[in-house]
Design a protein around this motif. Sequence first.
Motif, PDB file in Angstrom:
ATOM      1  N   CYS A 279       0.834  -1.203   0.000  1.00  0.00           N
ATOM      2  CA  CYS A 279       0.000   0.000   0.000  1.00  0.00           C
ATOM      3  C   CYS A 279       0.869   1.254   0.000  1.00  0.00           C
ATOM      4  O   CYS A 279       2.075   1.199   0.231  1.00  0.00           O
ATOM      5  N   PHE A 280       0.203   2.365  -0.295  1.00  0.00           N
ATOM      6  CA  PHE A 280       0.813   3.694  -0.244  1.00  0.00           C
ATOM      7  C   PHE A 280      -0.145   4.616   0.492  1.00  0.00           C
ATOM      8  O   PHE A 280      -1.316   4.282   0.688  1.00  0.00           O
ATOM      9  N   GLU A 281       0.327   5.803   0.853  1.00  0.00           N
ATOM     10  CA  GLU A 281      -0.520   6.803   1.496  1.00  0.00           C
ATOM     11  C   GLU A 281      -0.425   8.121   0.756  1.00  0.00           C
ATOM     12  O   GLU A 281       0.627   8.473   0.223  1.00  0.00           O
ATOM     13  N   THR A 282      -1.524   8.855   0.748  1.00  0.00           N
ATOM     14  CA  THR A 282      -1.519  10.202   0.183  1.00  0.00           C
ATOM     15  C   THR A 282      -2.361  11.113   1.071  1.00  0.00           C
ATOM     16  O   THR A 282      -3.168  10.641   1.883  1.00  0.00           O
ATOM     17  N   GLU A 297      -3.424  -1.928  -8.152  1.00  0.00           N
ATOM     18  CA  GLU A 297      -4.455  -2.705  -8.845  1.00  0.00           C
ATOM     19  C   GLU A 297      -4.091  -4.188  -8.905  1.00  0.00           C
ATOM     20  O   GLU A 297      -4.955  -5.054  -8.961  1.00  0.00           O
ATOM     21  N   THR A 298      -2.774  -4.471  -8.940  1.00  0.00           N
ATOM     22  CA  THR A 298      -2.308  -5.850  -8.972  1.00  0.00           C
ATOM     23  C   THR A 298      -1.217  -6.051  -7.920  1.00  0.00           C
ATOM     24  O   THR A 298      -0.512  -5.106  -7.570  1.00  0.00           O
ATOM     25  N   ALA A 334      -4.581   7.480  -8.256  1.00  0.00           N
ATOM     26  CA  ALA A 334      -3.163   7.756  -8.507  1.00  0.00           C
ATOM     27  C   ALA A 334      -2.581   6.568  -9.259  1.00  0.00           C
ATOM     28  O   ALA A 334      -3.307   5.677  -9.714  1.00  0.00           O
ATOM     29  N   GLU A 335      -1.252   6.525  -9.393  1.00  0.00           N
ATOM     30  CA  GLU A 335      -0.585   5.404 -10.030  1.00  0.00           C
ATOM     31  C   GLU A 335       0.831   5.273  -9.483  1.00  0.00           C
ATOM     32  O   GLU A 335       1.360   6.202  -8.874  1.00  0.00           O
ATOM     33  N   PRO A 349      -2.206   1.349 -11.765  1.00  0.00           N
ATOM     34  CA  PRO A 349      -3.153   2.220 -11.046  1.00  0.00           C
ATOM     35  C   PRO A 349      -3.148   1.958  -9.547  1.00  0.00           C
ATOM     36  O   PRO A 349      -2.991   0.813  -9.101  1.00  0.00           O
ATOM     37  N   LEU A 350      -3.312   3.032  -8.787  1.00  0.00           N
ATOM     38  CA  LEU A 350      -3.480   2.930  -7.332  1.00  0.00           C
ATOM     39  C   LEU A 350      -4.922   3.272  -6.997  1.00  0.00           C
ATOM     40  O   LEU A 350      -5.430   4.318  -7.408  1.00  0.00           O
ATOM     41  N   LYS A 351      -5.565   2.393  -6.233  1.00  0.00           N
ATOM     42  CA  LYS A 351      -6.977   2.566  -5.911  1.00  0.00           C
ATOM     43  C   LYS A 351      -7.158   2.835  -4.420  1.00  0.00           C
ATOM     44  O   LYS A 351      -6.362   2.375  -3.590  1.00  0.00           O
TER      45      LYS A 351
END
Length: 381
Positions: A279-282, A297-298, A334-335, A349-351
């Motif tokens: 995961c990432f954070e924004t 996405e994957t 995001a991506e 893609p980031l969801k």
Amino acid sequence: MKKSITVLFAAFIMYTSVQSADSFAAEKPEISARACVLISADTGEVVYSENAAEKLPMASTTKIMTTLLCLESGNLYEEFTVDSEAIKVEGSSMGLVEGDTVTKYALCCGMLLPSGNDAANAVAVKLGGSIEHFAEMMNERAEELGLSHTYFVTPSGLEGDGHGSSAYDMAILAREALKNEIFREICSSETIETQFGNPPYRRWLKNTNRLLSMYDGVYGVKTGFTDEAGRCLVSACERDGVNLICVTLNDANDWQDHIAMYDYGFELLSCKTVELPKCFETNAVGGEKDKLVLVPETDSIAVTLLSHNSSDVHFEPVLPPFVYAPTECGETVAEVKVMFRNREICRIPLKSAESMPVKEISKREKNTFIGKILKALKKNK
């Protein structure tokens, strides 16, 4: 005596182990090209090369760039009349004559299959207004791609003062072009049906790339020949997830040399599964939280790599300054760029991992918030 036998037996085991290792090691091919390179189509990593940075004439492999610019310009199926002067050019042709109605798509087929110089010139005038201005467009795109040993003068590959490229640059150009699905579909076709003429009628065009039927897995890309450049060939091949691009410049034995390099590459490389970060954070605005968790996405991607280079893959998230509420769970916001060293492999893609409704603000909080904004605006005057 026993000790001597034991030592001899150990030496024999060591010798046979070395022989066995050597027998399974990929043997470097002997290539007759003036310059050549074999790269991973996924990463651009060089697997094999000879004089790969030398600038040489590259004949009709030039049309890879011309076709790419044509496809990127859009409106591929809009009909127009070819420029009557542009199509008056020597060499290979798709068969255009004065007054013919074509589409950009048909011209792309005409460039990549029968290697039409008439098609390349027609594209140049259509997109650039003139061959000279279109050459400037080609060089601008080459600079964007980092092709440091490349200079275009003609859209077809016919000789011009300074026109040339390196084997490595042509491999990187092909790698970029093959990301375009229409480009890949056209260049992988042994024959293709399109239409043009006055009025347009259906035609079949045949591909000059014999390697498509000579070696399993080949899906492109472009042949070329002039007296100055000799035989030039850019090809691409995929087997069991391993994806390679091969280039030879000035090579009288190009078909067999590409086969030899692919044999070498498929022995040496493998398709590696690379895990993405979980995961990432924004930053988030307008919701209950000031951070939003994003998930790829994957979970993983398959990448063609030398066995020891998987650690060179890293990830660079491309995040907006803020994500504004409301946001739905699963929404793409995001991506992340998947990078090999300094080169982008692809983008994922980031969801949003959760829904983020708009935070309800009381009248007092709203007035306080507005007051802060007005104060900040007044201070900045």
